[in-house]
Design a protein around this motif. Sequence first.
Motif, mmCIF file in Angstrom:
data_model
loop_
_atom_site.group_PDB
_atom_site.id
_atom_site.type_symbol
_atom_site.label_atom_id
_atom_site.label_comp_id
_atom_site.label_asym_id
_atom_site.label_seq_id
_atom_site.Cartn_x
_atom_site.Cartn_y
_atom_site.Cartn_z
ATOM 1 N N LEU A 1 0.406 14.845 0.884
ATOM 2 C CA LEU A 1 -1.046 14.818 1.003
ATOM 3 C C LEU A 1 -1.603 16.235 0.973
ATOM 4 C CD1 LEU A 1 -3.767 13.454 1.562
ATOM 5 C CD2 LEU A 1 -3.188 13.476 4.002
ATOM 6 N N GLN A 2 -0.915 17.162 1.664
ATOM 7 C CA GLN A 2 -1.387 18.545 1.684
ATOM 8 C C GLN A 2 -1.390 19.150 0.289
ATOM 9 O OE1 GLN A 2 -2.759 19.945 4.248
ATOM 10 N NE2 GLN A 2 -3.163 21.862 3.147
ATOM 11 N N GLU A 3 -0.446 18.782 -0.533
ATOM 12 C CA GLU A 3 -0.385 19.288 -1.903
ATOM 13 C C GLU A 3 -1.570 18.789 -2.719
ATOM 14 O OE1 GLU A 3 3.387 18.098 -3.401
ATOM 15 O OE2 GLU A 3 4.532 19.451 -2.088
ATOM 16 N N LEU B 1 -7.036 1.414 3.284
ATOM 17 C CA LEU B 1 -8.254 2.183 3.525
ATOM 18 C C LEU B 1 -7.913 3.234 4.575
ATOM 19 C CD1 LEU B 1 -10.847 -0.758 3.614
ATOM 20 C CD2 LEU B 1 -10.114 0.640 1.669
ATOM 21 N N TYR B 2 -7.210 4.281 4.088
ATOM 22 C CA TYR B 2 -6.653 5.241 5.029
ATOM 23 C C TYR B 2 -6.389 6.565 4.321
ATOM 24 C CZ TYR B 2 -4.591 6.011 9.647
ATOM 25 O OH TYR B 2 -4.360 6.425 10.942
ATOM 26 N N LEU B 3 -6.283 7.624 5.120
ATOM 27 C CA LEU B 3 -6.008 8.948 4.597
ATOM 28 C C LEU B 3 -4.642 8.971 3.920
ATOM 29 C CD1 LEU B 3 -7.199 11.846 4.560
ATOM 30 C CD2 LEU B 3 -5.837 12.318 6.608
ATOM 31 N N GLY B 4 -4.601 9.479 2.698
ATOM 32 C CA GLY B 4 -3.350 9.588 1.954
ATOM 33 C C GLY B 4 -3.057 8.384 1.080
ATOM 34 N N ALA B 5 -3.889 7.318 1.132
ATOM 35 C CA ALA B 5 -3.642 6.114 0.329
ATOM 36 C C ALA B 5 -3.861 6.407 -1.149
ATOM 37 C CB ALA B 5 -4.555 4.982 0.792
ATOM 38 N N ASP B 6 -3.039 5.759 -1.987
ATOM 39 C CA ASP B 6 -3.096 5.959 -3.440
ATOM 40 C C ASP B 6 -3.867 4.799 -4.079
ATOM 41 O OD1 ASP B 6 -2.714 6.347 -6.122
ATOM 42 O OD2 ASP B 6 -0.520 6.489 -6.023
ATOM 43 N N TRP B 7 -5.029 5.102 -4.704
ATOM 44 C CA TRP B 7 -5.837 4.083 -5.349
ATOM 45 C C TRP B 7 -5.921 4.300 -6.865
ATOM 46 C CZ3 TRP B 7 -7.220 -0.356 -3.228
ATOM 47 C CH2 TRP B 7 -7.223 -0.454 -1.829
ATOM 48 N N ASP B 8 -4.877 4.896 -7.413
ATOM 49 C CA ASP B 8 -4.792 5.027 -8.873
ATOM 50 C C ASP B 8 -4.703 3.636 -9.488
ATOM 51 O OD1 ASP B 8 -4.080 5.458 -11.529
ATOM 52 O OD2 ASP B 8 -2.765 7.145 -11.060
ATOM 53 N N VAL C 1 0.849 -1.192 0.000
ATOM 54 C CA VAL C 1 0.000 0.000 0.000
ATOM 55 C C VAL C 1 0.882 1.238 0.000
ATOM 56 C CG1 VAL C 1 -1.652 1.330 1.365
ATOM 57 C CG2 VAL C 1 -1.880 -1.155 1.184
ATOM 58 N N ARG C 2 0.532 2.198 -0.892
ATOM 59 C CA ARG C 2 1.292 3.444 -0.934
ATOM 60 C C ARG C 2 0.483 4.538 -0.238
ATOM 61 N NH1 ARG C 2 3.793 5.381 -6.507
ATOM 62 N NH2 ARG C 2 1.625 5.799 -7.098
ATOM 63 N N VAL C 3 1.042 5.089 0.849
ATOM 64 C CA VAL C 3 0.403 6.172 1.595
ATOM 65 C C VAL C 3 1.314 7.391 1.531
ATOM 66 C CG1 VAL C 3 -0.476 6.936 3.829
ATOM 67 C CG2 VAL C 3 -0.741 4.548 3.133
ATOM 68 N N LEU C 4 0.774 8.517 1.088
ATOM 69 C CA LEU C 4 1.572 9.723 0.915
ATOM 70 C C LEU C 4 2.002 10.321 2.251
ATOM 71 C CD1 LEU C 4 0.309 9.394 -1.913
ATOM 72 C CD2 LEU C 4 0.085 11.885 -2.008
ATOM 73 N N THR C 5 3.119 11.026 2.213
ATOM 74 C CA THR C 5 3.562 11.759 3.389
ATOM 75 C C THR C 5 2.599 12.915 3.656
ATOM 76 O OG1 THR C 5 4.910 13.298 2.116
ATOM 77 C CG2 THR C 5 5.959 11.231 2.822
ATOM 78 N N ARG C 6 2.683 13.490 4.859
ATOM 79 C CA ARG C 6 1.794 14.587 5.211
ATOM 80 C C ARG C 6 1.951 15.759 4.256
ATOM 81 N NH1 ARG C 6 1.664 16.436 11.361
ATOM 82 N NH2 ARG C 6 0.888 14.284 11.460
#
Length: 653
Positions: free
Chosen positions: A61-63, A120-127, A53-58
């Motif tokens: 994510l803000q960007e 299933l989390y904030l910042g996760a990449d589902w592309d 799972v790829r989750v973006l850094t804070r």
Amino acid sequence: MTLRTEQRQHIETLIRLSEGRDAPLAGCREVIRRSWQRCVGEYRLDPGQPREVRVLTRQALQEHREPVDELLHVARAGVDQLYAQVARLGYVLLLTDHRGITVDFRGQREHDRALRKAGLYLGADWDERYAGTCAVGTCIHDTRAITCHQNEHFDATHIGLTCTAAPITDPQGEVIAVLDISALQSPRSQESQNFGLSLVNLYARMIEDAYFLHRYRDSLILRYDTAREFVHLNGRGLIAIEEDGSIIAANGNGRALIEAHLARWPAWSPQRLPTAPQLFDGDLGELLGILATGEDQIRAFRVRASGITCFVTLVEPRHRHLPATTANACAEAVPALDGLAADDPAMNRVLKLARRLRNEEVSVLVTGETGTGKEVLARALHDSGRRAGKPFVAVNCAAIPEALVESELFGYLPGAFTGGRPRGMRGLIQQADGGTLFLDEIGDMPLALQSRLLRVLAEREVMPLGADSPVKVDIRLITATHRDMTQMIAEGRFREDLYYRLNGAQLRLPALRERADRHFVIRSVYEGLLAERDEARFLRADAMSALLGHAWPGNIRQLRNALSFALATAEGDEITVHDLPEECQGATLAAPSFKAVTFDGAVADEGRALHDLLDEARWNVSLVARRLGVSRPTVYRRMRRHGLVAPNHRAGG
């Protein structure tokens, strides 16, 4: 079968697909088939190497959140409402941007570790290009709502999930976000997620429309629906317009309406859109004057592309108001005609033409089914014109015996025929001198008299029976019929030359069942009857619903009779559905009920059936009323009719 075994079998299936063998696709849904093929053929994803799972850094994510900050603000209420409905069923909620990055999230903290592991989390990449076939990524690619259920996911680590997503588009139709609900566990059947798909789609549309209203809050917005009751609450169509009627933008339903117009009139183009009055077949003044008409500030218009009726309201700009000249752009008030309709498009076209004709001398032919109010329109046309105050003489050609039509119309001198009045009689045509002669059911006029009427119209003079010289008359002629005059002419039953004399202008009245303002018609007729009876009685909602749903083959005349019946027979200070004639009660008749059995026209066992029901219910009238689907007063009325009295109410009991 263990999850690990399922994952291994899933990977083997996709490996065979990547090797060019299509057998694994048998029984696979087409939307999933195409996505799997993209994953192995276009994205070159290796099914044997599941991705973490790829989750973006804070910071990253803000960007992603900044460009959709306005949408997140608008969507918050919808996101919270949807999550409140699905949380107890084990779902989490994701809102992603147009690239599949989760920019908002709702989930239960006790499952935090499992949800983070599943993505299933904030910042996760589902592309889809990274995560493979999944609800969010495939929804973005296909621009459509979708459920990706368990082993329909491409990545083997996701096959325990069920995910349902719907796109949120901007006013130009481009995907700007995706709304998704997902669960770690779910029933095996993919159909188990059908309700979730409908729910997510509904909230996506609500958020989309809220965003549209927010974006164009400084513009005029037309809001419309095919159901009047939903326009203010949740009108499906939104079209932002300039004050000259040109279109700025539209939501999904609005764009579909524009596309239907462009498909029918290809001369238009997306670079040269139709105006709002062209879409809704009305004047700009009628659209911009909506807020000044009617109690509910809604007006019905006919959609040019489809012919259906839509109900439209106007959402005013936040910081400016319509100029006074625009608000007052509606047609000149003509009370006698204006009171005949509310906002039915067909009736409004009739009344618009009637306003132009009211001071003209052209003959008018009013057509329409029996009972649609042809005489009422004729009288309003007379009362609104320069002949108001002069005689209005109405003649029903079908009601006068054929032998008397000639003498009634043309009159006669003393001694003209045996049985006539000693002093003779001025005919109805002469009685209308200076005013209006209304000939109803003109199609029933005997053929022999049609020639004489033609002469009256041509010469503007009438020859009474027994007279030696004609009498000049000044009349405005209005005729009406429910018959097919063209067919009658073809069959030789009506003179063609007379028809064209009568049909200087034609006003066609729509049937009551076709009218968008049925509620207004029912209220007007009911209030008129109350005024005649000098009463004040409430028409309950269930009665109004039944009246609105009835087909009314006899039109307004039948409606008037039905309401008169209810007022004459109802007890108490309100009219309910059960007080209406039975043929008007609609679906309520399907409720459990007893029916009277008749022999030689006499009621045989209605009283016995009612007695048995009451006895079985221990004389609980409320219970019997519920079983029969009628009101308590109706049961009491039937009890009195048959002399039925509860045992504990009998004298000496």
